[in-house]
Motif scaffolding. Structure first.
Motif, short mmCIF file in Angstrom:
data_model
loop_
_atom_site.label_atom_id
_atom_site.label_comp_id
_atom_site.label_asym_id
_atom_site.label_seq_id
_atom_site.Cartn_x
_atom_site.Cartn_y
_atom_site.Cartn_z
N SER A 74 1.21 4.53 10.09
CA SER A 74 2.47 4.83 9.19
C SER A 74 3.59 5.15 10.06
O SER A 74 4.72 5.29 9.41
CB SER A 74 1.84 6.08 8.48
N SER A 99 -2.53 6.91 8.85
CA SER A 99 -2.62 7.68 7.63
C SER A 99 -3.63 6.85 6.72
O SER A 99 -3.50 5.46 6.62
CB SER A 99 -1.25 7.79 6.93
N ARG A 132 -4.24 3.25 8.25
CA ARG A 132 -3.28 2.28 8.87
C ARG A 132 -1.94 3.02 9.44
O ARG A 132 -1.95 4.20 9.18
CB ARG A 132 -2.89 1.23 7.86
N GLN A 176 0.61 5.68 1.05
CA GLN A 176 0.03 6.51 1.88
C GLN A 176 -0.73 7.57 0.95
O GLN A 176 -0.27 8.16 0.03
CB GLN A 176 0.86 7.38 2.86
N GLN A 212 1.00 -1.35 -0.01
CA GLN A 212 -0.08 0.08 -0.04
C GLN A 212 0.84 1.40 -0.01
O GLN A 212 2.04 1.20 0.26
CB GLN A 212 -0.85 -0.10 1.33
N THR A 268 -4.54 4.96 3.70
CA THR A 268 -3.65 4.16 2.70
C THR A 268 -4.51 3.51 1.38
O THR A 268 -5.73 3.27 1.79
CB THR A 268 -2.92 2.92 3.34
#
Length: 514
Positions: free
Chosen positions: A199, A205, A197, A113, A111, A207
Motif C-alpha cells: 500500500s 495492508s 498487498r 484497504q 481493491q 485488501t
C-alpha cells in the motif's frame, strides 16, 4: 544432367523461401491471436492462405504477379479504411476503448484497504533472491520464502511467523523504489488466510476487491453500498435515481458500444460541431482551389519566361526557381514560421520599415489564412512550372509564327495559344493537386496548428484548420476524452468527398474515341 541439377537447386531455393515466409507469417498470426487482435489475425491468415493457393496452383500462375499488389492494398488501404468506417459507428474514445469484458475485469481488479497495516522490509539472500519480512501492529513478525522480483506477473507468497530477522542485507529505500512495480504485484498470505498487498513504500495492508459482481453485471461498491449498472447506451457503469433513471455518475473506464449513426448525426445537428464543420469545409475548398489557381498561374508564367530565348542565364534562373521543390517541405514551412513571426520575423521587420505595419500573422484569422496560401503557393509552384515547361515543348512553333504574321502581341499569344493548349492536359493534374491540398495536414500542423482557435465550439477547431487537421484535433485533442468515433465519422465524410473528386477526375479525363 547439369541442367537437371541446376533446376533442382533453383526449385529447392523457391520452396525454401516459401516455407520461410509461411513460418514467419504463421508465427505472426499466432502472436496476433494471442494478443487478442483477432481481426488482424484473420485478415493476415486469409491473405496467407490465398497466397499459398495462388503460388501452389499452376492454373493461378498469372495471379502471382498481381497478388502482392492486391495483398498490400487489402492490408494497408482497404482494411484500415474498413476499420475507420466501423469505428465511426461506435463510441470508441479514450474513455471507451475496452471491450465490455475487459472493462468489467479492470473494475473487478480494483481493491480497497481493509484491515491492519504491516510494516515491511526486504532482505537479500545468498542466491540473489529476496525475502519479505512483515511486522504486525502487535510486534509479530512474518517472513516469506526466497523469491525473485521478476517485474511482471502476479506472485502469491505464503508468510510464516518468525522470531528473528533473516540473514542477509536489508534493502535500502532506493532498492524498494527501483523494484516498486514488482513489489506491487506481490500478494502476501498470512497463516490465517488474510491477503496483504503493498500500500506504500513502507507498508503492506489487507485488501479486498472493491466491487461485487451481480448476476445482471451490476457492480456493488463494498465500501459505500452503491450499485452501478451497465448502461449499454453510453458504455459506462452508472447509478440510478429513485425513479430508476440514469444519473450523471459513471465509472471509468467505459466500454465500446455501437451507436449507429449518432456520430454522423452529431456532425449535422450539434451546433458546436456543425458550425465549425461547415466553416472549415468551406475554407478547405477555398484553400485548395486558391492553391491550385495560384500555383498553376505562377508556374505557368515562370515556365513561359524560362522558354523565352532572349532571356540570358535561363539555366541559372531555372535552377533557382526549382530549389523550393528540392528542399524538404517541413524545413521550408519551419523557416517560413520564423519569417512570419510577428515580433522578430524578417517579413514584419520589412513591412514595418516600408509601410509602418506589423500584421498579426498567427492571431488574426484573415492574416493566418493569407500566410497559409502564400507559403503553400511557394511550395507548390515549382511542380507546376516543371510540368508546364515540358508541355510547352509540345506546342508547335508554327502557331506562334502564324500569330506573329497576324501582328499578335506576346500577351495575345499567351491567352489565345499557350493557355488553351496547356490547360487541357493540366486539368487532371490540377484536380489531383486540389485533392492533395484538400488533405494538406503537414502544412497546417507545422505552420499554424489550426490556430487561431474558434470560440464556442464543442470540439477543438481553428480558423486555419482543414477538415483533416480538424479530424486529427478531435481524435487527439478533444476535451473530455479523445473522441475517435466522431473523428472516424468525419474522416469517412472526407473519404467520400475525396472519392467524389477522384470519380470526377476519372470521368472528366476519360478519353473518348469516335
Amino acid at each position: 544432367m547439369a541442367k537437371s541439377a541446376l533446376w533442382w537447386q533453383r526449385d529447392a531455393l523457391k520452396w525454401l523461401v516459401l516455407a520461410l515466409c509461411v513460418m514467419i507469417t504463421g508465427y505472426l498470426v499466432v502472436l496476433m491471436y494471442a494478443q487478442g487482435e483477432y481481426l488482424f489475425a484473420i485478415v493476415t491468415l486469409i491473405l496467407l492462405s490465398s497466397g499459398l493457393i495462388i503460388f501452389f496452383r499452376r492454373r493461378a500462375q498469372a495471379w502471382r504477379y498481381v497478388w502482392p499488389g492486391l495483398a498490400g492494398m487489402v492490408l494497408f488501404v482497404l482494411f484500415p479504411l474498413a476499420c475507420t468506417i466501423a469505428i465511426a459507428f461506435t463510441n470508441y474514445s479514450s474513455t471507451n476503448q475496452l471491450s465490455f469484458e475487459r472493462a468489467r475485469q479492470v473494475l473487478m481488479d480494483r481493491q480497497f484497504q481493509a484491515g491492519d497495516s504491516y510494516a515491511f522490509s526486504l532482505w537479500s539472500t545468498a542466491d540473489k533472491q529476496w525475502r519479505l519480512l512483515l511486522k504486525s501492529p502487535g510486534d509479530k513478525q512474518f517472513i516469506t520464502p526466497p523469491f525473485a522480483l521478476v517485474g511482471k506477473g502476479e506472485q502469491t507468497l505464503t508468510l510464516t511467523e518468525t522470531q528473528q530477522e533473516p540473514a542477509g542485507e536489508r534493502a535500502m529505500l532506493r532498492d524498494i523504489t527501483k523494484n516498486r512495480q514488482a513489489l506491487a504485484q506481490l500478494t502476501a498470505r498470512l497463516p490465517d488466510g488474510t491477503q496483504l498487498r503493498m500500500s506504500s513504500l513502507r507498508q503492506f495492508s489487507g485488501t479486498q476487491p472493491l466491487y461485487r459482481l451481480g448476476e445482471d453485471n451490476s457492480l456493488t461498491d463494498k465500501q459505500t453500498g452503491k450499485v452501478w449498472y451497465a448502461n449499454d447506451d453510453t458504455g459506462f457503469w452508472q447509478t440510478k435515481d429513485a425513479n430508476q433513471q440514469w444519473t450523471s455518475e459513471k465509472l471509468s473506464p467505459g466500454y465500446t458500444v455501437a451507436v449507429g449513426w449518432d456520430n454522423f448525426l452529431r456532425v449535422l445537428t450539434d451546433k458546436g460541431i456543425q458550425q465549425p464543420f461547415i466553416a472549415i469545409f468551406i475554407w478547405t475548398v477555398i484553400f485548395a482551389a486558391l492553391t491550385v489557381l495560384l500555383t498553376v498561374a505562377v508556374g505557368m508564367v515562370l515556365a513561359c519566361l524560362m522558354q523565352w530565348e532572349a532571356l540570358k542565364g535561363r539555366a541559372v534562373y531555372r535552377l533557382l526557381l526549382i530549389l523550393p521543390y528540392a528542399v524538404p517541405a517541413f524545413i521550408s514551412i519551419l523557416i517560413f514560421k520564423g519569417l512570419f513571426n510577428q515580433s522578430f520575423g524578417e517579413i514584419n521587420m520589412m513591412l514595418d520599415g516600408l509601410f509602418g505595419i506589423k500584421p498579426a500573422w498567427f492571431s488574426d484569422p484573415a492574416m493566418a489564412r493569407t500566410m497559409l496560401v502564400i507559403v503553400n503557393t511557394w511550395l507548390g509552384y515549382p511542380y507546376m512550372m516543371i510540368l508546364c515547361m515540358g508541355l510547352l515543348k509540345a506546342i508547335p512553333d508554327d502557331l506562334y509564327e502564324a500569330s506573329a504574321l497576324d501582328g499578335a502581341t506576346p500577351l495575345q499569344n499567351f491567352f489565345r495559344i499557350t493557355l488553351p493548349l496547356l490547360i487541357k492536359p493540366l486539368t487532371p493534374l490540377m484536380i489531383a493537386s486540389f485533392a492533395f491540398n484538400f488533405n494538406n495536414f503537414v502544412l497546417i500542423l507545422l505552420l499554424t496548428d489550426g490556430g487561431p482557435d474558434r470560440l464556442g465550439t464543442t470540439t477543438p477547431a481553428g480558423y486555419t484548420d482543414l477538415l483533416v487537421s480538424y479530424t486529427w484535433r478531435i481524435a487527439f485533442e478533444g476535451g473530455g476524452g479523445q473522441n475517435f468515433g466522431l473523428a472516424a465519422a468525419i474522416a469517412t465524410l472526407i473519404f467520400l468527398l475525396v472519392g467524389a473528386l477522384a470519380l470526377f477526375n476519372l470521368r472528366f479525363t476519360r478519353i473518348k474515341t469516335d
